[in-house]
Write a protein that holds these residues in place. Structure first.
Motif, PDB file in Angstrom:
ATOM      1  N   CYS A 161       0.863  -1.178   0.000  1.00 32.81           N
ATOM      2  CA  CYS A 161       0.000   0.000   0.000  1.00 32.81           C
ATOM      3  C   CYS A 161       0.897   1.224   0.000  1.00 32.81           C
ATOM      4  CB  CYS A 161      -0.901   0.008   1.226  1.00 32.81           C
ATOM      5  SG  CYS A 161      -1.856   1.531   1.399  1.00 32.81           S
ATOM      6  N   ALA A 162       0.883   1.949  -1.098  1.00 37.64           N
ATOM      7  CA  ALA A 162       1.725   3.132  -1.240  1.00 37.64           C
ATOM      8  C   ALA A 162       0.873   4.386  -1.143  1.00 37.64           C
ATOM      9  CB  ALA A 162       2.460   3.102  -2.568  1.00 37.64           C
ATOM     10  N   ALA A 163       1.242   5.269  -0.240  1.00 39.32           N
ATOM     11  CA  ALA A 163       0.548   6.547  -0.083  1.00 39.32           C
ATOM     12  C   ALA A 163       1.313   7.628  -0.819  1.00 39.32           C
ATOM     13  CB  ALA A 163       0.429   6.906   1.388  1.00 39.32           C
ATOM     14  N   SER A 164       0.580   8.460  -1.532  1.00 44.39           N
ATOM     15  CA  SER A 164       1.218   9.528  -2.291  1.00 44.39           C
ATOM     16  C   SER A 164       0.406  10.809  -2.171  1.00 44.39           C
ATOM     17  CB  SER A 164       1.349   9.126  -3.763  1.00 44.39           C
ATOM     18  OG  SER A 164       0.078   8.903  -4.333  1.00 44.39           O
ATOM     19  N   ILE A 185       2.577   9.942   8.461  1.00 45.93           N
ATOM     20  CA  ILE A 185       1.498   8.962   8.565  1.00 45.93           C
ATOM     21  C   ILE A 185       1.571   8.331   9.944  1.00 45.93           C
ATOM     22  CG2 ILE A 185       0.439   6.894   7.619  1.00 45.93           C
ATOM     23  CD1 ILE A 185       1.718   7.551   4.943  1.00 45.93           C
ATOM     24  N   ARG A 186       0.573   8.591  10.772  1.00 44.39           N
ATOM     25  CA  ARG A 186       0.577   8.109  12.148  1.00 44.39           C
ATOM     26  C   ARG A 186       0.372   6.596  12.207  1.00 44.39           C
ATOM     27  NH1 ARG A 186      -3.593  11.064  15.969  1.00 44.39           N
ATOM     28  NH2 ARG A 186      -5.052  10.287  14.399  1.00 44.39           N
ATOM     29  N   LYS A 187      -0.547   6.100  11.386  1.00 47.08           N
ATOM     30  CA  LYS A 187      -0.843   4.677  11.411  1.00 47.08           C
ATOM     31  C   LYS A 187      -1.276   4.213  10.028  1.00 47.08           C
ATOM     32  CE  LYS A 187      -4.585   3.231  13.535  1.00 47.08           C
ATOM     33  NZ  LYS A 187      -5.513   2.851  14.637  1.00 47.08           N
ATOM     34  N   MET A 188      -0.822   3.027   9.650  1.00 50.82           N
ATOM     35  CA  MET A 188      -1.278   2.385   8.417  1.00 50.82           C
ATOM     36  C   MET A 188      -1.881   1.043   8.793  1.00 50.82           C
ATOM     37  SD  MET A 188       1.625   3.392   5.600  1.00 50.82           S
ATOM     38  CE  MET A 188       0.496   3.221   4.199  1.00 50.82           C
ATOM     39  N   SER A 189      -2.988   0.729   8.169  1.00 51.93           N
ATOM     40  CA  SER A 189      -3.725  -0.476   8.535  1.00 51.93           C
ATOM     41  C   SER A 189      -4.185  -1.217   7.290  1.00 51.93           C
ATOM     42  CB  SER A 189      -4.965  -0.117   9.375  1.00 51.93           C
ATOM     43  OG  SER A 189      -4.633   0.706  10.478  1.00 51.93           O
ATOM     44  N   TRP A 190      -4.430  -2.502   7.489  1.00 54.35           N
ATOM     45  CA  TRP A 190      -5.077  -3.325   6.474  1.00 54.35           C
ATOM     46  C   TRP A 190      -6.406  -3.821   7.040  1.00 54.35           C
ATOM     47  CZ3 TRP A 190      -3.622  -3.739   1.527  1.00 54.35           C
ATOM     48  CH2 TRP A 190      -2.304  -3.414   1.196  1.00 54.35           C
ATOM     49  N   SER A 226       4.299  -4.587   7.935  1.00 52.67           N
ATOM     50  CA  SER A 226       5.525  -3.798   8.051  1.00 52.67           C
ATOM     51  C   SER A 226       5.342  -2.509   7.253  1.00 52.67           C
ATOM     52  CB  SER A 226       6.730  -4.586   7.536  1.00 52.67           C
ATOM     53  OG  SER A 226       6.561  -4.914   6.164  1.00 52.67           O
ATOM     54  N   ARG A 227       6.275  -1.601   7.415  1.00 48.18           N
ATOM     55  CA  ARG A 227       6.176  -0.361   6.658  1.00 48.18           C
ATOM     56  C   ARG A 227       7.548   0.231   6.402  1.00 48.18           C
ATOM     57  NH1 ARG A 227       3.009   4.110  10.197  1.00 48.18           N
ATOM     58  NH2 ARG A 227       3.926   5.556   8.691  1.00 48.18           N
ATOM     59  N   ASP A 228       7.611   1.003   5.344  1.00 43.51           N
ATOM     60  CA  ASP A 228       8.804   1.765   4.998  1.00 43.51           C
ATOM     61  C   ASP A 228       8.397   3.226   5.102  1.00 43.51           C
ATOM     62  OD1 ASP A 228      10.823   3.214   3.710  1.00 43.51           O
ATOM     63  OD2 ASP A 228      11.288   1.546   2.364  1.00 43.51           O
ATOM     64  N   ASN A 229       8.783   3.877   6.190  1.00 44.33           N
ATOM     65  CA  ASN A 229       8.343   5.251   6.422  1.00 44.33           C
ATOM     66  C   ASN A 229       8.855   6.205   5.351  1.00 44.33           C
ATOM     67  OD1 ASN A 229       6.918   4.594   8.766  1.00 44.33           O
ATOM     68  ND2 ASN A 229       8.755   4.804  10.033  1.00 44.33           N
ATOM     69  N   ALA A 230      10.041   5.951   4.861  1.00 42.76           N
ATOM     70  CA  ALA A 230      10.615   6.833   3.848  1.00 42.76           C
ATOM     71  C   ALA A 230       9.821   6.783   2.542  1.00 42.76           C
ATOM     72  CB  ALA A 230      12.060   6.460   3.587  1.00 42.76           C
ATOM     73  N   LYS A 231       9.187   5.640   2.287  1.00 43.74           N
ATOM     74  CA  LYS A 231       8.416   5.464   1.051  1.00 43.74           C
ATOM     75  C   LYS A 231       6.927   5.601   1.277  1.00 43.74           C
ATOM     76  CE  LYS A 231      11.771   2.369  -1.170  1.00 43.74           C
ATOM     77  NZ  LYS A 231      11.979   1.027  -1.778  1.00 43.74           N
ATOM     78  N   ASN A 232       6.524   5.883   2.521  1.00 48.21           N
ATOM     79  CA  ASN A 232       5.086   5.957   2.846  1.00 48.21           C
ATOM     80  C   ASN A 232       4.340   4.713   2.359  1.00 48.21           C
ATOM     81  OD1 ASN A 232       5.186   8.442   4.169  1.00 48.21           O
ATOM     82  ND2 ASN A 232       4.868   9.599   2.296  1.00 48.21           N
ATOM     83  N   THR A 233       4.945   3.576   2.581  1.00 48.41           N
ATOM     84  CA  THR A 233       4.391   2.313   2.083  1.00 48.41           C
ATOM     85  C   THR A 233       4.279   1.295   3.208  1.00 48.41           C
ATOM     86  OG1 THR A 233       5.311   2.704  -0.123  1.00 48.41           O
ATOM     87  CG2 THR A 233       4.718   0.441   0.435  1.00 48.41           C
ATOM     88  N   TYR A 237      -8.232  -3.881   1.964  1.00 48.26           N
ATOM     89  CA  TYR A 237      -8.137  -2.431   1.830  1.00 48.26           C
ATOM     90  C   TYR A 237      -7.051  -1.889   2.756  1.00 48.26           C
ATOM     91  CZ  TYR A 237     -12.820  -2.775  -0.235  1.00 48.26           C
ATOM     92  OH  TYR A 237     -13.904  -3.087  -1.017  1.00 48.26           O
ATOM     93  N   CYS A 238      -6.308  -0.916   2.273  1.00 49.67           N
ATOM     94  CA  CYS A 238      -5.378  -0.232   3.163  1.00 49.67           C
ATOM     95  C   CYS A 238      -5.999   1.083   3.633  1.00 49.67           C
ATOM     96  CB  CYS A 238      -4.026  -0.011   2.509  1.00 49.67           C
ATOM     97  SG  CYS A 238      -4.048   0.985   1.032  1.00 49.67           S
ATOM     98  N   ASN A 239      -5.549   1.492   4.788  1.00 47.14           N
ATOM     99  CA  ASN A 239      -6.091   2.685   5.433  1.00 47.14           C
ATOM    100  C   ASN A 239      -4.952   3.427   6.094  1.00 47.14           C
ATOM    101  OD1 ASN A 239      -7.143   3.905   8.199  1.00 47.14           O
ATOM    102  ND2 ASN A 239      -8.846   3.919   6.767  1.00 47.14           N
ATOM    103  N   ALA A 240      -5.038   4.755   6.094  1.00 51.36           N
ATOM    104  CA  ALA A 240      -3.969   5.544   6.706  1.00 51.36           C
ATOM    105  C   ALA A 240      -4.531   6.730   7.461  1.00 51.36           C
ATOM    106  CB  ALA A 240      -2.998   6.031   5.635  1.00 51.36           C
ATOM    107  N   ASP A 241      -3.969   6.962   8.642  1.00 55.47           N
ATOM    108  CA  ASP A 241      -4.211   8.185   9.403  1.00 55.47           C
ATOM    109  C   ASP A 241      -3.001   9.076   9.186  1.00 55.47           C
ATOM    110  OD1 ASP A 241      -5.809   6.726  12.326  1.00 55.47           O
ATOM    111  OD2 ASP A 241      -6.656   7.647  10.536  1.00 55.47           O
TER     112      ASP A 241
END
Length: 121
Positions: A21-24, A30-35, A69-76, A93-97
């Motif tokens: 899940c890539a955020a752009s 991004i405080r939290k990323m969820s599936w 897992s996440r890569d903060n530098a890639k917002n993924t 679905y991915c979700n982001a705060d």
């Protein structure tokens, strides 16, 4: 801001898939990323979540099988799914705060478009 989910597909029981899940867009942090997932005829449910600091939580039905897992530098964010079962079949679905600007204190919530995971022989 857009969340692009990918990696779904057809897999046999016992197999593995890795979702991304890539955020752009305009994103400060991004405080939290969820599936989440939603199976046909069922409500959407949380699968796993991860904070900026790497704290995670999982639904009981995926503990020991899925890893977020996440890569903060890639917002993924990623969801490694192992030992898949037919009951894992769903749209994921991915979700982001996230904070769009450091001049704002208001966190906004965004959803991705979903990616279909089908577990079947």
């Amino acid at each position: 801001v857009q969340l692009q989910a990918s990696g779904g597909g057809l897999v046999q029981p016992g197999g593995s898939l890795r979702l991304s899940c890539a955020a752009s867009g305009s994103i400060a942090t991004i405080r939290k990323m969820s599936w989440y997932r939603q199976a046909p005829g069922k409500q959407r449910e949380l699968v796993a979540a991860i904070t900026t600091g790497g704290n995670t939580n999982y639904a009981e039905f995926v503990k020991g099988r899925f890893t977020i897992s996440r890569d903060n530098a890639k917002n993924t964010a990623y969801l490694q799914m192992n030992s898949l079962k037919p009951e894992d079949t769903a749209v994921y679905y991915c979700n982001a705060d996230l904070l769009r600007s450091y001049f704002s204190s208001v966190y906004e919530n965004y959803w991705g478009q979903g990616t279909l995971v089908t577990v079947s022989s």
